[in-house]
Design a protein around this motif. Sequence first.
Motif, mmCIF file in Angstrom:
data_model
loop_
_atom_site.group_PDB
_atom_site.id
_atom_site.type_symbol
_atom_site.label_atom_id
_atom_site.label_comp_id
_atom_site.label_asym_id
_atom_site.label_seq_id
_atom_site.Cartn_x
_atom_site.Cartn_y
_atom_site.Cartn_z
ATOM 1 N N ALA A 14 0.853 -1.181 0.000
ATOM 2 C CA ALA A 14 0.000 0.000 0.000
ATOM 3 C C ALA A 14 0.891 1.234 0.000
ATOM 4 C CB ALA A 14 -0.902 0.004 1.220
ATOM 5 N N HIS A 18 -2.992 3.412 -1.873
ATOM 6 C CA HIS A 18 -3.080 2.762 -3.182
ATOM 7 C C HIS A 18 -2.481 1.362 -3.072
ATOM 8 C CE1 HIS A 18 -3.594 3.460 -7.540
ATOM 9 N NE2 HIS A 18 -2.774 2.427 -7.615
ATOM 10 N N ARG A 19 -3.186 0.370 -3.596
ATOM 11 C CA ARG A 19 -2.729 -1.011 -3.444
ATOM 12 C C ARG A 19 -2.998 -1.803 -4.716
ATOM 13 N NH1 ARG A 19 -1.710 -4.387 1.007
ATOM 14 N NH2 ARG A 19 -2.210 -6.557 0.617
ATOM 15 N N ARG A 48 -5.925 -6.461 -9.141
ATOM 16 C CA ARG A 48 -6.838 -5.490 -8.544
ATOM 17 C C ARG A 48 -6.018 -4.302 -8.083
ATOM 18 N NH1 ARG A 48 -11.546 -8.479 -7.732
ATOM 19 N NH2 ARG A 48 -11.180 -10.707 -7.556
ATOM 20 N N GLU A 49 -6.489 -3.125 -8.471
ATOM 21 C CA GLU A 49 -5.785 -1.903 -8.131
ATOM 22 C C GLU A 49 -6.784 -0.865 -7.647
ATOM 23 O OE1 GLU A 49 -2.567 1.154 -10.113
ATOM 24 O OE2 GLU A 49 -3.363 -0.493 -11.298
ATOM 25 N N THR A 50 -6.446 -0.191 -6.579
ATOM 26 C CA THR A 50 -7.310 0.817 -5.983
ATOM 27 C C THR A 50 -7.796 1.799 -7.043
ATOM 28 O OG1 THR A 50 -6.085 0.661 -3.912
ATOM 29 C CG2 THR A 50 -7.449 2.618 -4.212
ATOM 30 N N GLY A 51 -9.128 1.960 -7.115
ATOM 31 C CA GLY A 51 -9.721 2.959 -7.988
ATOM 32 C C GLY A 51 -9.825 2.575 -9.452
#
Length: 123
Positions: A14, A18-19, A48-51
Motif C-alpha cells: 500500500a 493505493h494497493r 486489482r488496483e485501488t480505484g
Amino acid sequence: MTSHSTGHASTGHASKGHRITVEPSTTHVRVVRDGQLLAESRRPLLLRETGLPVRYYLPPEDVRTEHLTASDTSTHCPFKGDASYWSVPGGADLVWAYPDPKAEVAAIKGHFCFHETEVVEDE
C-alpha cells in the motif's frame, strides 16, 4: 516511441492508500474484437488496483498472438516496471504486457492484458 508514466503501486504494497494485488483465478474470460476471437482463458491472473477496474492478465498460451502486432508504445510504472504494447486489427495499443516486471508483481511476467475483456458466465 511513445512513453508515459502510469504511477501504480505494487502487489501487496500500500502506498498512500493505493494497493495492487495479483491472484490466480479460474474465471472464464475471453476477448473478441470485430467477431474475431483474440483470447480465451480459464486461468487468468486478476490484478486489482485501488480505484481501477479489475484487469485480467492472460497466459500467452491462451492468446492468439498471430493477431497481435508489436507497437512502438511503452509505458513505465515505478512499481510494476516497463510495459510493452501490441495492436490488433482496427485498434492500436489495446494489449500490453510486462516482459520484466518488478519482483512484487512477478506473476504477471509475459501475461497479456487487454483493454476490454469479457467475463463468460458458464452454464
